[in-house]
Write a protein that holds these residues in place. Structure first.
Motif, mmCIF file in Angstrom:
data_model
loop_
_atom_site.group_PDB
_atom_site.id
_atom_site.type_symbol
_atom_site.label_atom_id
_atom_site.label_comp_id
_atom_site.label_asym_id
_atom_site.label_seq_id
_atom_site.Cartn_x
_atom_site.Cartn_y
_atom_site.Cartn_z
ATOM 1 N N HIS A 27 0.834 -1.201 0.000
ATOM 2 C CA HIS A 27 0.000 0.000 0.000
ATOM 3 C C HIS A 27 0.874 1.259 0.000
ATOM 4 O O HIS A 27 0.556 2.242 -0.692
ATOM 5 C CB HIS A 27 -0.926 0.015 1.212
ATOM 6 N N PRO A 203 -5.538 -0.725 4.487
ATOM 7 C CA PRO A 203 -5.108 -1.511 3.330
ATOM 8 C C PRO A 203 -5.746 -2.888 3.201
ATOM 9 O O PRO A 203 -5.788 -3.424 2.090
ATOM 10 C CB PRO A 203 -3.594 -1.618 3.537
ATOM 11 N N GLY A 207 -8.311 0.323 0.059
ATOM 12 C CA GLY A 207 -6.976 0.523 -0.487
ATOM 13 C C GLY A 207 -6.794 1.793 -1.282
ATOM 14 O O GLY A 207 -5.815 1.911 -2.020
ATOM 15 N N THR A 209 -6.020 5.885 -2.007
ATOM 16 C CA THR A 209 -4.979 6.794 -1.534
ATOM 17 C C THR A 209 -5.528 8.223 -1.494
ATOM 18 O O THR A 209 -6.663 8.488 -1.913
ATOM 19 C CB THR A 209 -3.740 6.764 -2.444
#
Length: 283
Positions: A27, A203, A207, A209
């Motif tokens: 991750h 994660p 997942g 960002t």
């Protein structure tokens, strides 16, 4: 300027975040590919389901940092914690400092909002952290029940005037917590009540960002300059310069004798100055 993620469950094997080191490294590699270069790891602290000793977080963070360095992942980590609302008023000053960010005299902690709704007990806990010398970043207020339609936002406003700031989740803006949380997150961003967007990534099962949060904020109507402020300038400012302690009811003055709310306005003005200047079009 690069993205800075201030809310992230990356430490392996301590809560409902990364289950193991390999998942955490994978991750982190994805984060770097999406332009994140610094992050505060924020495992649950004081959560009844995750009995984590906050004193162990710095060492665990250093261990993960070494693993990232060995793997060639250029992500700089800081030890932190997401403090459960029922623990915020119970932790001692030294325990809070173990998971706090910012320089001496302007240390701050990340406090999880109660999912059942913002109430007087939470407001008291935030102010008690201030009484122990800490500023407070309130995590994902959009996920609190009744934020917009049952007075939750009205209960938060005095805390904001006292110096606390709000952190909105990328996953809320993406709609992953349902339409109510998405609508509340978008309102906090558009009204400029949000000070920071963070991923709150887990994660093992979330997942995304911080870059995904930027895209969602733009779709919600935020300007590019505002998004840069929420994901880059403001979080960087908080790490570098910190927050003043949350003021007591009535507005305790800061060290310069001015109301705490003005300290926050100065912080926000300074964060705006950290934004990159717009490029001029070629003639």
């Amino acid at each position: 300027m690069t993205r800075v993620d201030l809310h992230l469950h990356l430490l392996p094997g301590v809560d409902d975040g990364a289950p193991d080191e390999a998942t955490a490294i994978a991750h982190a590699r994805r984060m770097v590919a999406d332009g994140v270069r610094a992050a505060t790891v924020t495992p649950h602290v004081g959560h009844p389901a995750f009995p984590l000793d906050p004193w162990t977080i710095p060492a665990r963070t250093a261990h993960l940092q070494a693993a990232l360095d060995d793997a060639g992942v250029a992500l700089s980590l800081r030890p932190g914690g997401e403090i459960h609302p029922e623990a915020l008023g119970a932790l001692g000053a030294a325990e809070l400092d173990a998971v706090a960010q910012g320089p001496a005299g302007a240390r701050w902690v990340l406090a999880e909002v109660p999912f059942a709704g913002v109430d007087g007990a939470f407001a008291d806990a935030v102010r008690s952290a201030g009484a122990r010398g800490f500023g407070v970043v309130i995590a994902h207020p959009e996920r609190a029940s009744g934020l917009l339609d049952d007075g939750g936002l009205a209960r938060l406003r005095p805390l904001l005037e006292a110096g606390a700031v709000l952190q909105v989740n990328a996953c809320s803006l993406m709609g992953r917590h349902g339409p109510v949380a998405k609508g509340a997150a978008e309102r906090l961003v558009r009204s400029r009540l949000a000070y920071v967007i963070a991923s709150d990534a887990h994660p093992a099962h979330r997942g995304h960002t911080l870059l995904d949060g930027e895209v969602a904020a733009l779709r919600a109507g935020a300007s590019r300059a505002q998004v840069v402020q929420l994901t880059q300038a403001n979080p960087r400012f908080l790490l570098r310069h910190g927050l003043r302690a949350v003021a007591a009811p009535g507005g305790a003055p800061d060290r310069g004798g001015r109301p705490m709310g003005r300290s926050l306005h100065r912080a926000r003005d300074a964060a705006r100055r950290l934004r990159p200047a717009p490029r001029r079009a070629a003639r």
